[in-house]
Design a protein around this motif. Sequence first.
Motif, PDB file in Angstrom:
ATOM      1  N   VAL A  52       0.864  -1.174   0.000  1.00 34.16           N
ATOM      2  CA  VAL A  52       0.000   0.000   0.000  1.00 34.16           C
ATOM      3  C   VAL A  52       0.902   1.225   0.000  1.00 34.16           C
ATOM      4  CG1 VAL A  52      -1.736   1.343   1.256  1.00 34.16           C
ATOM      5  CG2 VAL A  52      -1.855  -1.158   1.243  1.00 34.16           C
ATOM      6  N   LEU A  53       0.804   2.020  -1.041  1.00 32.19           N
ATOM      7  CA  LEU A  53       1.574   3.253  -1.143  1.00 32.19           C
ATOM      8  C   LEU A  53       0.689   4.400  -0.659  1.00 32.19           C
ATOM      9  CD1 LEU A  53       4.302   4.466  -2.295  1.00 32.19           C
ATOM     10  CD2 LEU A  53       2.955   5.046  -4.328  1.00 32.19           C
ATOM     11  N   THR A  54       1.067   5.045   0.446  1.00 32.46           N
ATOM     12  CA  THR A  54       0.278   6.159   0.967  1.00 32.46           C
ATOM     13  C   THR A  54       0.966   7.467   0.586  1.00 32.46           C
ATOM     14  OG1 THR A  54       1.404   6.010   3.117  1.00 32.46           O
ATOM     15  CG2 THR A  54      -0.686   4.834   2.871  1.00 32.46           C
ATOM     16  N   VAL A  55       0.227   8.347  -0.092  1.00 33.36           N
ATOM     17  CA  VAL A  55       0.807   9.564  -0.660  1.00 33.36           C
ATOM     18  C   VAL A  55       0.074  10.786  -0.127  1.00 33.36           C
ATOM     19  CG1 VAL A  55       1.504  10.712  -2.803  1.00 33.36           C
ATOM     20  CG2 VAL A  55       1.200   8.216  -2.775  1.00 33.36           C
ATOM     21  N   ASN A  56       0.815  11.821   0.246  1.00 37.61           N
ATOM     22  CA  ASN A  56       0.165  13.082   0.620  1.00 37.61           C
ATOM     23  C   ASN A  56      -0.433  13.724  -0.632  1.00 37.61           C
ATOM     24  OD1 ASN A  56       2.851  13.702  -0.380  1.00 37.61           O
ATOM     25  ND2 ASN A  56       2.559  15.786   0.400  1.00 37.61           N
ATOM     26  N   GLY A 122      -0.363  -9.119  -5.524  1.00 38.73           N
ATOM     27  CA  GLY A 122       1.001  -8.624  -5.696  1.00 38.73           C
ATOM     28  C   GLY A 122       1.135  -7.237  -6.269  1.00 38.73           C
ATOM     29  N   GLU A 123       0.041  -6.469  -6.329  1.00 41.41           N
ATOM     30  CA  GLU A 123       0.081  -5.138  -6.914  1.00 41.41           C
ATOM     31  C   GLU A 123       0.446  -4.075  -5.873  1.00 41.41           C
ATOM     32  OE1 GLU A 123      -0.152  -4.602  -9.985  1.00 41.41           O
ATOM     33  OE2 GLU A 123      -1.381  -6.162 -10.909  1.00 41.41           O
ATOM     34  N   VAL A 124       0.927  -2.929  -6.380  1.00 42.33           N
ATOM     35  CA  VAL A 124       1.146  -1.746  -5.549  1.00 42.33           C
ATOM     36  C   VAL A 124      -0.091  -0.860  -5.716  1.00 42.33           C
ATOM     37  CG1 VAL A 124       2.527   0.337  -5.173  1.00 42.33           C
ATOM     38  CG2 VAL A 124       3.651  -1.817  -5.814  1.00 42.33           C
ATOM     39  N   VAL A 125      -0.825  -0.663  -4.631  1.00 43.43           N
ATOM     40  CA  VAL A 125      -2.045   0.151  -4.663  1.00 43.43           C
ATOM     41  C   VAL A 125      -1.770   1.456  -3.933  1.00 43.43           C
ATOM     42  CG1 VAL A 125      -4.451   0.335  -3.918  1.00 43.43           C
ATOM     43  CG2 VAL A 125      -3.564  -1.843  -4.784  1.00 43.43           C
ATOM     44  N   ALA A 126      -1.994   2.577  -4.622  1.00 47.77           N
ATOM     45  CA  ALA A 126      -1.737   3.892  -4.054  1.00 47.77           C
ATOM     46  C   ALA A 126      -3.006   4.478  -3.452  1.00 47.77           C
ATOM     47  CB  ALA A 126      -1.176   4.837  -5.103  1.00 47.77           C
ATOM     48  N   VAL A 127      -2.866   5.024  -2.251  1.00 42.98           N
ATOM     49  CA  VAL A 127      -3.989   5.596  -1.522  1.00 42.98           C
ATOM     50  C   VAL A 127      -3.618   6.995  -1.049  1.00 42.98           C
ATOM     51  CG1 VAL A 127      -5.499   5.347   0.489  1.00 42.98           C
ATOM     52  CG2 VAL A 127      -4.681   3.310  -0.707  1.00 42.98           C
ATOM     53  N   TYR A 128      -4.555   7.926  -1.184  1.00 40.14           N
ATOM     54  CA  TYR A 128      -4.400   9.244  -0.567  1.00 40.14           C
ATOM     55  C   TYR A 128      -5.145   9.198   0.771  1.00 40.14           C
ATOM     56  CZ  TYR A 128      -2.861  11.242  -5.057  1.00 40.14           C
ATOM     57  OH  TYR A 128      -2.175  11.540  -6.212  1.00 40.14           O
ATOM     58  N   PRO A 129      -4.450   8.981   1.873  1.00 45.41           N
ATOM     59  CA  PRO A 129      -5.160   8.845   3.158  1.00 45.41           C
ATOM     60  C   PRO A 129      -5.889  10.109   3.595  1.00 45.41           C
ATOM     61  CG  PRO A 129      -2.778   8.884   3.487  1.00 45.41           C
ATOM     62  CD  PRO A 129      -3.009   8.767   2.026  1.00 45.41           C
ATOM     63  N   GLU A 130      -5.529  11.260   3.000  1.00 47.16           N
ATOM     64  CA  GLU A 130      -6.251  12.501   3.310  1.00 47.16           C
ATOM     65  C   GLU A 130      -7.572  12.580   2.549  1.00 47.16           C
ATOM     66  OE1 GLU A 130      -3.085  15.925   3.604  1.00 47.16           O
ATOM     67  OE2 GLU A 130      -2.433  14.432   2.129  1.00 47.16           O
ATOM     68  N   ALA A 131      -7.710  11.748   1.509  1.00 50.69           N
ATOM     69  CA  ALA A 131      -8.917  11.646   0.676  1.00 50.69           C
ATOM     70  C   ALA A 131      -9.081  12.807  -0.300  1.00 50.69           C
ATOM     71  CB  ALA A 131     -10.180  11.503   1.524  1.00 50.69           C
ATOM     72  N   THR A 132      -8.730  14.024   0.100  1.00 50.25           N
ATOM     73  CA  THR A 132      -8.852  15.178  -0.793  1.00 50.25           C
ATOM     74  C   THR A 132      -7.581  16.018  -0.723  1.00 50.25           C
ATOM     75  OG1 THR A 132      -9.866  16.534   0.947  1.00 50.25           O
ATOM     76  CG2 THR A 132     -11.359  15.318  -0.492  1.00 50.25           C
ATOM     77  N   PRO A 156       2.937  -4.626   3.295  1.00 53.22           N
ATOM     78  CA  PRO A 156       3.446  -3.450   4.002  1.00 53.22           C
ATOM     79  C   PRO A 156       2.863  -2.146   3.460  1.00 53.22           C
ATOM     80  CG  PRO A 156       5.053  -4.173   2.397  1.00 53.22           C
ATOM     81  CD  PRO A 156       3.956  -5.205   2.382  1.00 53.22           C
ATOM     82  N   ILE A 157       2.934  -1.125   4.296  1.00 52.36           N
ATOM     83  CA  ILE A 157       2.651   0.246   3.865  1.00 52.36           C
ATOM     84  C   ILE A 157       3.983   0.904   3.525  1.00 52.36           C
ATOM     85  CG2 ILE A 157       1.993   2.543   4.680  1.00 52.36           C
ATOM     86  CD1 ILE A 157      -0.232   1.303   6.273  1.00 52.36           C
ATOM     87  N   VAL A 158       4.022   1.574   2.371  1.00 54.58           N
ATOM     88  CA  VAL A 158       5.182   2.376   2.002  1.00 54.58           C
ATOM     89  C   VAL A 158       4.737   3.838   1.999  1.00 54.58           C
ATOM     90  CG1 VAL A 158       6.946   2.880   0.275  1.00 54.58           C
ATOM     91  CG2 VAL A 158       6.124   0.524   0.564  1.00 54.58           C
ATOM     92  N   PRO A 159       5.116   4.622   3.007  1.00 59.26           N
ATOM     93  CA  PRO A 159       4.713   6.026   3.045  1.00 59.26           C
ATOM     94  C   PRO A 159       5.494   6.833   2.020  1.00 59.26           C
ATOM     95  CG  PRO A 159       6.167   5.543   4.879  1.00 59.26           C
ATOM     96  CD  PRO A 159       5.916   4.228   4.181  1.00 59.26           C
TER      97      PRO A 159
END
Length: 279
Positions: A52-56, A122-132, A156-159
């Motif tokens: 899980v790729l978490t992006v600002n 096995g994919e990398v899924v990107a998430v914007y945890p701020e939502a907007t 794992p989470i990759v920040p």
Amino acid sequence: MSRPTPASSRRRREPVFRTLEIIARTLVRAQALDLRFTGVDNIPDHESGGAVLTVNHTGYVDFIPAALGVYRAGRRTRFMIKSEVMKIAVMRFLVNHTGTVPVDRSAGAQAYQAAVERLRSGEVVAVYPEATISRSFELKDFKTGAVRMAADAGVPIVPAIVWGAQRQWTKGGTRTMGRSRIPVSVTFGTPFFIAPDADVAAETARLHEVMHRMLLDAQQAYGPHPAGEFWVPARLGGSAPTRDEAAVIEDAEAQRKAEARARKAAEPARGWWRRKLGR
């Protein structure tokens, strides 16, 4: 026994995605963006599985440098995006051919399950945890979805922190999509796992703290932040709204959108009554 397929060959199997990668890199070259990547080796390789790729979220195009950083690691990014884009034919085509996960906020469970399945495959899924998009360019409060799906999928989470992309195109800012030579930094942090029985709220707070420290480091390494500039946080002397000021703007914007949706929903009913009454 057959050998593992090289990452470059796996990437070529998706012609639409490959075309988008070429377009993105061409756009970056045309804009002469100064892309700076740190921590690319923190992105798990294909053999390690999903993440899980978490992006600002600071602007409309910050997904491009984030995805190009993942590309450098030999991976592709499956973003979670608002389902509203599916109303546009070309976007619907791209979503359906790139493994993008559309999120309908009124039926989020389906999108969540689709994301977890992609992670398990096995994919990398990107998430914007701020939502907007954050108008203040500070981190907003995080939703818990990223932590929950990482725990459920056992990945794992990759920040990740993208800084500088808000200078190109963001809410309330000047759009600069030409040959700007704008520096944009992308930092990938150390991956970490979430235990299946972990306290989701506590782990989300931990993720927020990790990304906050990364944001401060990215800003310090970025270079000058001219006073009064729209893309510079108020904390650093810029003209961007503070978090509290941004919250007021966002609440007013949400109210306007809600009223517009209500008016649109009422239009068919009014039209039906007009036809019924012969008006």
